[in-house]
Design an enzyme around this catalytic site. Structure first.
Site, PDB file in Angstrom:
ATOM      1  N   MET A  76      30.271   8.277  -8.588  1.00  0.00           N
ATOM      2  CA  MET A  76      30.529   7.176  -7.474  1.00  0.00           C
ATOM      3  C   MET A  76      29.721   7.437  -6.223  1.00  0.00           C
ATOM      4  SD  MET A  76      32.153   5.068  -9.414  1.00  0.00           S
ATOM      5  CE  MET A  76      32.301   3.840  -8.269  1.00  0.00           C
ATOM      6  N   HIS A  82      33.394   0.855 -17.512  1.00  0.00           N
ATOM      7  CA  HIS A  82      33.919   2.179 -16.385  1.00  0.00           C
ATOM      8  C   HIS A  82      35.253   1.633 -16.214  1.00  0.00           C
ATOM      9  CE1 HIS A  82      33.259   3.017 -11.950  1.00  0.00           C
ATOM     10  NE2 HIS A  82      34.307   3.955 -12.470  1.00  0.00           N
ATOM     11  N   MET A 111      38.553   1.905 -14.345  1.00  0.00           N
ATOM     12  CA  MET A 111      39.076   2.013 -12.857  1.00  0.00           C
ATOM     13  C   MET A 111      40.644   1.872 -12.873  1.00  0.00           C
ATOM     14  SD  MET A 111      36.162   0.930 -10.519  1.00  0.00           S
ATOM     15  CE  MET A 111      35.644   0.013 -11.951  1.00  0.00           C
ATOM     16  N   ASP A 138      33.281  -3.196 -15.238  1.00  0.00           N
ATOM     17  CA  ASP A 138      33.915  -2.646 -14.253  1.00  0.00           C
ATOM     18  C   ASP A 138      35.589  -3.160 -14.451  1.00  0.00           C
ATOM     19  OD1 ASP A 138      32.419  -0.965 -12.536  1.00  0.00           O
ATOM     20  OD2 ASP A 138      31.448  -2.689 -12.077  1.00  0.00           O
ATOM     21  N   HIS A 147      27.317  -2.908 -17.336  1.00  0.00           N
ATOM     22  CA  HIS A 147      28.382  -2.257 -16.918  1.00  0.00           C
ATOM     23  C   HIS A 147      29.446  -2.938 -16.654  1.00  0.00           C
ATOM     24  CE1 HIS A 147      29.724   1.490 -14.608  1.00  0.00           C
ATOM     25  NE2 HIS A 147      30.183   0.520 -13.585  1.00  0.00           N
ATOM     26  N   SER A 184      26.022  -4.267 -13.641  1.00  0.00           N
ATOM     27  CA  SER A 184      27.688  -4.431 -13.071  1.00  0.00           C
ATOM     28  C   SER A 184      27.822  -6.134 -13.130  1.00  0.00           C
ATOM     29  CB  SER A 184      27.835  -3.613 -11.958  1.00  0.00           C
ATOM     30  OG  SER A 184      29.233  -4.441 -11.614  1.00  0.00           O
ATOM     31  N   ASP A 234      27.022   4.961  -9.514  1.00  0.00           N
ATOM     32  CA  ASP A 234      27.372   3.772  -9.585  1.00  0.00           C
ATOM     33  C   ASP A 234      27.981   3.397  -7.961  1.00  0.00           C
ATOM     34  OD1 ASP A 234      28.779   1.543  -9.730  1.00  0.00           O
ATOM     35  OD2 ASP A 234      30.486   2.210 -10.934  1.00  0.00           O
ATOM     36  N   MET A 236      39.240  -2.886 -13.530  1.00  0.00           N
ATOM     37  CA  MET A 236      40.283  -2.599 -12.395  1.00  0.00           C
ATOM     38  C   MET A 236      41.575  -3.026 -12.659  1.00  0.00           C
ATOM     39  SD  MET A 236      37.841  -3.273  -9.159  1.00  0.00           S
ATOM     40  CE  MET A 236      35.914  -2.664  -9.189  1.00  0.00           C
TER      41      MET A 236
END
Ligand code: DX5
Ligand code: ZN
Length: 212
Positions: free
Chosen positions: A134, A63, A65, A32, A30, A6, A172, A34
């Site tokens: 998660m 990923h 979110m 992330d 990875h 990440s 994760d 958001m």
């Protein structure tokens, strides 16, 4: 156990330099993403991923979110994602979003937050390439691993064996040399951010995880 790195806590202005020593040793990157709505934090979007794509041909494990993943699948696919994972708790038609990811040439992942049981996603398991469990509340790096995630990984492994499903099991949040050891027998890969990137010697910590 493979490691998906990440990059959430990386210095974005020096991302090439920060990754240069470690990129050869990692299996997946990875991403992330958001939106400040699904989670109380904002990170980066598809333009940043597209820039990173010019630096490496590693597998990108994106990923999402975000509250409305179905509106952005094409953009994240075009940016160079290989896996696109979204949340079952998001506001979208889960089956349609899985189909959309595949239609755009990517592998489809579904993620569950700490309070969501595996039973919530059971009907989607035959169609998935990845399940992301998660082990922290999504939103921030550097949080403490939640033990309940271990049983979910076990359950997903049993279901995969019983039904001949094909998804990878990924975990994760809060992964380090101690918590990684709790899950290594039940997952195919683990996301790690701060344990690796904030270390004095990132490559050493990465190798510790891979060799658990
Ligand atoms: C949390 C993110 C994780 C996290 C991983 O919302 O999805 O990927 O940043 O970072 P560490 O390994 O520091 O928990
Ligand atoms: Zn993540």
């Amino acid at each position: 156990m493979k490691v998906s790195l990440s990059i959430l806590t990386i210095d974005y202005a020096n991302v090439e330099k920060s990754l240069s020593n470690i990129i050869d040793d990692i299996d997946y990157v990875h991403m992330d993403v958001m939106d400040g709505v699904f989670v109380p934090n904002i990170s980066f979007g598809y333009s940043f991923i597209a820039s990173l794509r010019k630096l490496t041909n590693k597998t990108f494990d994106t990923h999402l979110m975000i509250m409305h993943p179905q509106n952005y699948i094409e953009q994240f696919a075009n940016a160079g994602s290989n896996y696109i994972t979204f949340h079952v708790e998001a506001d979208c038609d889960v089956m349609e979003t899985i189909k959309l990811i595949k239609k755009n040439g990517c592998k489809a992942g579904l993620s569950i937050k700490p309070n969501t049981p595996v039973s919530e996603i059971e009907k989607y398991l035959p169609y998935l390439d990845m399940v992301l469990v998660m082990s922290v509340e999504p939103g921030f790096g550097g949080q403490k691993f939640m033990m309940d995630a271990v049983d979910k990984c076990k359950e997903l492994k049993c279901l995969r064996e019983e039904n001949n499903y094909n998804y990878l099991i990924n975990i994760d949040g809060g992964i380090n040399n101690i918590t990684g050891a709790y899950v290594k027998d039940y997952v195919d890969l683990a996301v790690s951010g701060s344990y690796v990137l904030n270390a004095v010697n990132p490559v050493e910590n990465l190798e510790k995880l891979k060799n658990l």
